[in-house]
Design a protein around this motif. Structure first.
Motif, PDB file in Angstrom:
ATOM      1  N   GLU A  36      27.654  38.901  42.041  1.00 14.87           N
ATOM      2  CA  GLU A  36      28.693  37.869  41.934  1.00 14.87           C
ATOM      3  C   GLU A  36      28.877  37.182  43.274  1.00 14.87           C
ATOM      4  O   GLU A  36      28.461  37.704  44.306  1.00 14.87           O
ATOM      5  N   TRP A  38      32.108  35.691  45.503  1.00 15.54           N
ATOM      6  CA  TRP A  38      33.548  35.552  45.666  1.00 15.54           C
ATOM      7  C   TRP A  38      33.834  34.462  46.682  1.00 15.54           C
ATOM      8  O   TRP A  38      33.088  34.286  47.642  1.00 15.54           O
ATOM      9  N   THR A  40      36.909  32.494  49.167  1.00 13.73           N
ATOM     10  CA  THR A  40      38.234  32.494  49.770  1.00 13.73           C
ATOM     11  C   THR A  40      38.343  31.279  50.670  1.00 13.73           C
ATOM     12  O   THR A  40      37.339  30.806  51.199  1.00 13.73           O
ATOM     13  N   TYR A  57      41.241  39.350  50.241  1.00 12.31           N
ATOM     14  CA  TYR A  57      40.501  39.419  48.978  1.00 12.31           C
ATOM     15  C   TYR A  57      41.252  40.196  47.898  1.00 12.31           C
ATOM     16  O   TYR A  57      40.663  40.615  46.901  1.00 12.31           O
ATOM     17  N   GLU A  59      43.269  39.603  45.355  1.00 12.14           N
ATOM     18  CA  GLU A  59      43.200  39.204  43.944  1.00 12.14           C
ATOM     19  C   GLU A  59      41.864  39.613  43.320  1.00 12.14           C
ATOM     20  O   GLU A  59      41.820  40.202  42.238  1.00 12.14           O
ATOM     21  N   ALA A  60      40.759  39.343  43.990  1.00  6.40           N
ATOM     22  CA  ALA A  60      39.435  39.702  43.469  1.00  6.40           C
ATOM     23  C   ALA A  60      39.264  41.227  43.434  1.00  6.40           C
ATOM     24  O   ALA A  60      38.695  41.772  42.480  1.00  6.40           O
ATOM     25  N   ALA A  63      41.189  42.641  40.462  1.00  8.22           N
ATOM     26  CA  ALA A  63      40.504  42.369  39.198  1.00  8.22           C
ATOM     27  C   ALA A  63      39.330  43.330  39.004  1.00  8.22           C
ATOM     28  O   ALA A  63      39.132  43.879  37.914  1.00  8.22           O
ATOM     29  N   LEU A  64      38.560  43.558  40.059  1.00  9.02           N
ATOM     30  CA  LEU A  64      37.431  44.484  39.978  1.00  9.02           C
ATOM     31  C   LEU A  64      37.919  45.917  39.774  1.00  9.02           C
ATOM     32  O   LEU A  64      37.361  46.670  38.973  1.00  9.02           O
TER      33      LEU A  64
END
Length: 186
Positions: A36, A38, A40, A57, A59-60, A63-64
């Motif tokens: 993936e 990402w 920012t 980071y 938020e990411a 989610a992960l």
């Protein structure tokens, strides 16, 4: 430049190189590797501590983490002047596997993962913004080059952190190292 080069593990034939992100992600997906990118908008200072990096980071990461339930998340960084740089490089250059899947997000710098799967070796040049998830049990090794300069977020589902099961194979010595690979791509 993120890149993927695929060799036969006996080095026969002509290797194939991909440099387009979606093509790389699709090809790696065929062998169960998640790849993936990402984004920012925040710039991190070179001396940013672990808490600052994780906050940028968040938020990411959340989610992960919701998908996989990581028990440990940390930040590892290595610079060319690190006193243990050569020893750390040597440790990761040997082919190994993990009982846990290996997830790395490159905050800064770059590194080269070598994935040995089904008679092929996939050289994955990861750079800032790239996230790679190598399935448990996949034979692989990692090269950070003779002058390592990277910062990664590491994700673990076990409390033990990084534990390598080394295969004893010398296959890594037969493939271009990080520095030679970068020279070939130039």
């Amino acid at each position: 430049m993120t890149a993927l080069t695929i060799y036969a593990d006996d080095l026969s034939g002509t290797p194939e190189t991909l440099t387009e992100f979606d093509a790389i992600a699709a090809r790696l997906g065929r062998i169960g590797v998640e790849f993936e990118r990402w984004q920012t908008n925040l710039q991190l200072p070179a001396d940013a501590d672990q808490e600052t990096v994780l906050a940028v980071y968040r938020e990411a990461i959340d989610a992960l983490n919701a998908r996989y339930g990581f028990r440990s998340i940390d930040v590892v960084s290595l610079s060319p002047d690190h006193p243990d740089a050569a020893a750390m490089r040597d440790k990761f250059l040997a082919e190994h596997t993990h009982a846990d899947f290996e997830v790395r997000f490159f905050v800064d710098g770059r590194g080269l993962f070598y994935l040995h799967v089904d008679g092929r070796v996939y050289l994955v040049l990861c750079e800032c913004g790239d996230l790679i998830s190598v399935p448990a049990g996949t034979t692989h090794w990692f090269d950070m080059g003779s002058r390592p300069d990277f910062r990664c977020i590491r994700f673990f589902t076990t409390g033990d952190g990084w534990v390598g099961d080394f295969t004893g194979s010398d296959i890594a010595t037969r493939f271009p190292g990080f520095d030679d690979y970068l020279a070939e791509l130039a």
